[in-house]
Design an enzyme around this catalytic site. Structure first.
Site, PDB file in Angstrom:
ATOM      1  N   SER A  14      31.367  21.672  45.412  1.00 21.88           N
ATOM      2  CA  SER A  14      31.495  22.309  44.092  1.00 21.88           C
ATOM      3  C   SER A  14      30.366  23.310  43.855  1.00 21.88           C
ATOM      4  O   SER A  14      29.185  22.990  44.025  1.00 21.88           O
ATOM      5  CB  SER A  14      31.449  21.248  42.980  1.00 21.88           C
ATOM      6  OG  SER A  14      31.366  21.897  41.732  1.00 21.88           O
ATOM      7  N   SER A  16      29.920  24.576  40.850  1.00 18.01           N
ATOM      8  CA  SER A  16      29.618  24.547  39.414  1.00 18.01           C
ATOM      9  C   SER A  16      28.113  24.436  39.136  1.00 18.01           C
ATOM     10  O   SER A  16      27.600  25.158  38.271  1.00 18.01           O
ATOM     11  CB  SER A  16      30.363  23.392  38.737  1.00 18.01           C
ATOM     12  OG  SER A  16      31.733  23.687  38.718  1.00 18.01           O
ATOM     13  N   THR A  59      36.471  17.670  37.902  1.00 18.96           N
ATOM     14  CA  THR A  59      37.350  18.326  38.858  1.00 18.96           C
ATOM     15  C   THR A  59      38.217  17.291  39.561  1.00 18.96           C
ATOM     16  O   THR A  59      38.250  16.116  39.172  1.00 18.96           O
ATOM     17  CB  THR A  59      36.533  19.252  39.810  1.00 18.96           C
ATOM     18  OG1 THR A  59      37.446  19.979  40.618  1.00 18.96           O
ATOM     19  CG2 THR A  59      35.557  18.484  40.677  1.00 18.96           C
ATOM     20  N   LYS A  63      40.881  14.870  36.351  1.00 19.63           N
ATOM     21  CA  LYS A  63      41.119  15.588  35.084  1.00 19.63           C
ATOM     22  C   LYS A  63      42.034  14.785  34.148  1.00 19.63           C
ATOM     23  O   LYS A  63      41.918  14.878  32.935  1.00 19.63           O
ATOM     24  CB  LYS A  63      41.719  16.965  35.357  1.00 19.63           C
ATOM     25  CG  LYS A  63      40.726  17.933  36.026  1.00 19.63           C
ATOM     26  CD  LYS A  63      41.314  19.319  36.208  1.00 19.63           C
ATOM     27  CE  LYS A  63      40.397  20.175  37.049  1.00 19.63           C
ATOM     28  NZ  LYS A  63      40.886  21.529  37.256  1.00 19.63           N
ATOM     29  N   ASN A  84      39.115  19.302  31.634  1.00 17.81           N
ATOM     30  CA  ASN A  84      38.121  19.659  32.654  1.00 17.81           C
ATOM     31  C   ASN A  84      36.725  19.820  32.064  1.00 17.81           C
ATOM     32  O   ASN A  84      35.773  20.063  32.800  1.00 17.81           O
ATOM     33  CB  ASN A  84      38.532  20.936  33.411  1.00 17.81           C
ATOM     34  CG  ASN A  84      38.278  22.195  32.610  1.00 17.81           C
ATOM     35  OD1 ASN A  84      38.308  22.168  31.385  1.00 17.81           O
ATOM     36  ND2 ASN A  84      38.022  23.288  33.289  1.00 17.81           N
ATOM     37  N   ALA A 121      53.229  22.332  41.890  1.00 23.40           N
ATOM     38  CA  ALA A 121      53.519  21.521  40.708  1.00 23.40           C
ATOM     39  C   ALA A 121      52.433  20.459  40.512  1.00 23.40           C
ATOM     40  O   ALA A 121      52.699  19.346  40.086  1.00 23.40           O
ATOM     41  CB  ALA A 121      54.894  20.866  40.848  1.00 23.40           C
ATOM     42  N   GLY A 123      48.203  19.525  39.171  1.00 25.77           N
ATOM     43  CA  GLY A 123      47.473  19.585  37.911  1.00 25.77           C
ATOM     44  C   GLY A 123      47.163  21.020  37.500  1.00 25.77           C
ATOM     45  O   GLY A 123      47.291  21.386  36.319  1.00 25.77           O
ATOM     46  N   TYR A 206      39.698  30.606  45.982  1.00 31.44           N
ATOM     47  CA  TYR A 206      38.770  31.716  45.758  1.00 31.44           C
ATOM     48  C   TYR A 206      37.819  31.984  46.925  1.00 31.44           C
ATOM     49  O   TYR A 206      37.131  32.988  46.950  1.00 31.44           O
ATOM     50  CB  TYR A 206      37.933  31.457  44.493  1.00 31.44           C
ATOM     51  CG  TYR A 206      37.134  30.183  44.548  1.00 31.44           C
ATOM     52  CD1 TYR A 206      35.882  30.134  45.136  1.00 31.44           C
ATOM     53  CD2 TYR A 206      37.661  28.999  44.031  1.00 31.44           C
ATOM     54  CE1 TYR A 206      35.172  28.953  45.194  1.00 31.44           C
ATOM     55  CE2 TYR A 206      36.956  27.816  44.078  1.00 31.44           C
ATOM     56  CZ  TYR A 206      35.707  27.802  44.664  1.00 31.44           C
ATOM     57  OH  TYR A 206      35.015  26.623  44.731  1.00 31.44           O
ATOM     58  N   GLY A 226      41.070  33.422  43.082  1.00 31.81           N
ATOM     59  CA  GLY A 226      40.703  32.567  41.958  1.00 31.81           C
ATOM     60  C   GLY A 226      39.246  32.634  41.519  1.00 31.81           C
ATOM     61  O   GLY A 226      38.823  31.826  40.691  1.00 31.81           O
TER      62      GLY A 226
HETATM   63  P1  NDP Z   1      47.103  18.875  43.194  1.00 27.64           P
HETATM   64  O1  NDP Z   1      46.758  17.963  44.300  1.00 27.64           O
HETATM   65  O2  NDP Z   1      47.313  18.359  41.816  1.00 27.64           O
HETATM   66  O3  NDP Z   1      48.463  19.703  43.603  1.00 27.64           O
HETATM   67  C1  NDP Z   1      48.577  20.330  44.839  1.00 27.64           C
HETATM   68  C2  NDP Z   1      49.857  21.155  44.869  1.00 27.64           C
HETATM   69  O4  NDP Z   1      49.828  21.907  46.089  1.00 27.64           O
HETATM   70  C3  NDP Z   1      51.138  20.335  44.882  1.00 27.64           C
HETATM   71  O5  NDP Z   1      52.151  21.067  44.218  1.00 27.64           O
HETATM   72  C4  NDP Z   1      51.446  20.234  46.389  1.00 27.64           C
HETATM   73  O6  NDP Z   1      52.810  20.051  46.675  1.00 27.64           O
HETATM   74  C5  NDP Z   1      51.029  21.614  46.829  1.00 27.64           C
HETATM   75  N1  NDP Z   1      50.684  21.728  48.253  1.00 27.64           N
HETATM   76  C6  NDP Z   1      49.604  21.213  48.874  1.00 27.64           C
HETATM   77  N2  NDP Z   1      49.605  21.583  50.169  1.00 27.64           N
HETATM   78  C7  NDP Z   1      50.719  22.345  50.359  1.00 27.64           C
HETATM   79  C8  NDP Z   1      51.275  23.002  51.476  1.00 27.64           C
HETATM   80  N3  NDP Z   1      50.681  22.972  52.669  1.00 27.64           N
HETATM   81  N4  NDP Z   1      52.415  23.703  51.308  1.00 27.64           N
HETATM   82  C9  NDP Z   1      53.024  23.758  50.097  1.00 27.64           C
HETATM   83  N5  NDP Z   1      52.551  23.137  48.990  1.00 27.64           N
HETATM   84  C10 NDP Z   1      51.408  22.438  49.129  1.00 27.64           C
HETATM   85  O7  NDP Z   1      45.943  20.007  43.220  1.00 27.64           O
HETATM   86  P2  NDP Z   1      45.428  20.908  42.039  1.00 27.64           P
HETATM   87  O8  NDP Z   1      46.566  21.453  41.277  1.00 27.64           O
HETATM   88  O9  NDP Z   1      44.370  20.188  41.291  1.00 27.64           O
HETATM   89  O10 NDP Z   1      44.670  22.099  42.850  1.00 27.64           O
HETATM   90  C11 NDP Z   1      45.397  23.082  43.544  1.00 27.64           C
HETATM   91  C12 NDP Z   1      44.458  24.190  43.997  1.00 27.64           C
HETATM   92  O11 NDP Z   1      43.887  24.852  42.867  1.00 27.64           O
HETATM   93  C13 NDP Z   1      43.274  23.699  44.843  1.00 27.64           C
HETATM   94  O12 NDP Z   1      43.184  24.558  45.963  1.00 27.64           O
HETATM   95  C14 NDP Z   1      42.090  23.899  43.915  1.00 27.64           C
HETATM   96  O13 NDP Z   1      40.906  24.139  44.647  1.00 27.64           O
HETATM   97  C15 NDP Z   1      42.518  25.121  43.129  1.00 27.64           C
HETATM   98  N6  NDP Z   1      41.834  25.284  41.824  1.00 27.64           N
HETATM   99  C16 NDP Z   1      41.198  26.477  41.553  1.00 27.64           C
HETATM  100  C17 NDP Z   1      40.595  26.673  40.322  1.00 27.64           C
HETATM  101  C18 NDP Z   1      39.895  27.954  40.027  1.00 27.64           C
HETATM  102  O14 NDP Z   1      39.195  28.022  39.010  1.00 27.64           O
HETATM  103  N7  NDP Z   1      40.042  28.990  40.834  1.00 27.64           N
HETATM  104  C19 NDP Z   1      40.588  25.634  39.262  1.00 27.64           C
HETATM  105  C20 NDP Z   1      41.323  24.433  39.642  1.00 27.64           C
HETATM  106  C21 NDP Z   1      41.904  24.281  40.883  1.00 27.64           C
HETATM  107  P3  NDP Z   1      53.456  18.544  46.742  1.00 27.64           P
HETATM  108  O15 NDP Z   1      53.717  18.155  45.313  1.00 27.64           O
HETATM  109  O16 NDP Z   1      54.705  18.744  47.522  1.00 27.64           O
HETATM  110  O17 NDP Z   1      52.461  17.674  47.431  1.00 27.64           O
END
Ligand code: NDP
Length: 261
Positions: A14, A16, A59, A63, A84, A121, A123, A206, A226
């Site tokens: 992180s 942060s 994070t 969350k 968050n 889909a 968080g 990012y 990002g």
């Molecule tokens: P979650 O674990 O809640 O969700 C992950 C999602 O990614 C699911 O929809 C999952 O699909 C999908 N996924 C993972 N791997 C693959 C793949 N190889 N192919 C297709 N789909 C995939 O994670 P978060 O939503 O918390 O985080 C997602 C991203 O957002 C992370 O990379 C995180 O670092 C980034 N992030 C960036 C921020 C910023 O400020 N720039 C802030 C917060 C997060 P399935 O449901 O099928 O498993």
């Protein structure tokens, strides 16, 4: 001295603390921002209190737990179902979600968005979908697996097998595909069809150019990663720790400097 920290698992990566501590120093605040590797989400509230924190960022993967432990929630957090940023005031925990407004601020240069496709889909997708919906943008959501789509009942949802590609004003990768691998967030053929007819591309990742962004750039879409979203959500969080009394432009410039160190 005020004490803040970011909680997560893993947490070593992180940035942060780097962002917040430089802003704290440059704004002459009497505070310290650390990181906490929390292995059990059930201990979040106890750990927050034992450390005597005034505020925290939360994070992955806590969350939702943070949402559950807060006494008071802001409207973004309530709508998204995740927190968050936690601020302690008069022995109560106030929960906020700064990912949604941070995302909106970071896509402000993309003007005239009326339609969007969110890939993923998880968080983060929820925060982004809520943010775009608040701007009256028409949103489709596509995800690799179908089970998490049930949490998006307010939106048009698709998986790869029932999706007919078309162009959108904005296409967002909110998955972690491309973070530690070279994967596309949806089948490349489908994604290419979508991007060919689209205007703007945004990736929540990012720290590296992802296959998603590389493809968007090769098709001449205007794109962003990002980094700004990360900075803007942190700027809003630090200001919440200080009851909105700080100068956001000053925090932003310190955090942008920290990001480039
Ligand atoms: P979650 O674990 O809640 O969700 C992950 C999602 O990614 C699911 O929809 C999952 O699909 C999908 N996924 C993972 N791997 C693959 C793949 N190889 N192919 C297709 N789909 C995939 O994670 P978060 O939503 O918390 O985080 C997602 C991203 O957002 C992370 O990379 C995180 O670092 C980034 N992030 C960036 C921020 C910023 O400020 N720039 C802030 C917060 C997060 P399935 O449901 O099928 O498993």
């Amino acid at each position: 001295m005020k004490k803040f920290a970011v909680f997560g698992d893993p947490i070593a990566h992180s940035i942060s603390p780097r962002l917040h501590n430089l802003a704290i120093k440059e704004l002459n605040l009497d505070a310290f921002y650390g990181r906490v590797w929390l292995k059990d989400g059930a201990l979040l509230k106890a750990k927050f209190n034992t450390l005597g924190l005034d505020g925290a960022n939360i994070t992955v993967p806590y969350k939702q737990v943070a949402f559950e432990i807060c006494d008071v929630l802001d409207s973004h957090a309530k709508n998204i179902g995740s927190v968050n940023t936690i601020v302690k005031k008069d022995d109560l925990l106030y929960g906020y979600n700064t990912d949604a407004p941070g995302f909106l601020k970071s896509i402000a240069p993309f003007e005239g968005i009326k339609t969007a496709l969110i890939i993923g889909a998880g968080g983060t997708s929820k925060a982004l979908a809520y943010a775009l919906k608040s701007q009256n943008i028409e949103i489709d959501i596509i995800n690799r697996s179908k089970n998490r789509l049930s949490e998006f009942s307010d939106f048009n949802t698709f998986s790869w097998d029932d999706f007919t590609p078309k162009g959108y004003d904005l296409v967002v990768n909110s998955t972690s595909a491309g973070l530690k691998d070279d994967e596309f967030p949806m089948p490349q053929v489908l994604l290419k069809e979508v991007l060919k007819g689209s205007k703007f591309a945004f990736d929540v990742i990012y720290n590296k150019p992802t296959p998603f962004l590389n493809l968007a750039n090769s098709l001449n879409l205007k794109s962003k990663n990002g980094a700004d979203m990360l900075i803007f959500q942190a700027v809003l969080a630090l200001n919440l720790f200080y009851n909105q009394s700080l100068d956001e432009d000053k925090i932003t410039s310190s955090m942008q400097k920290a990001m480039s160190l």
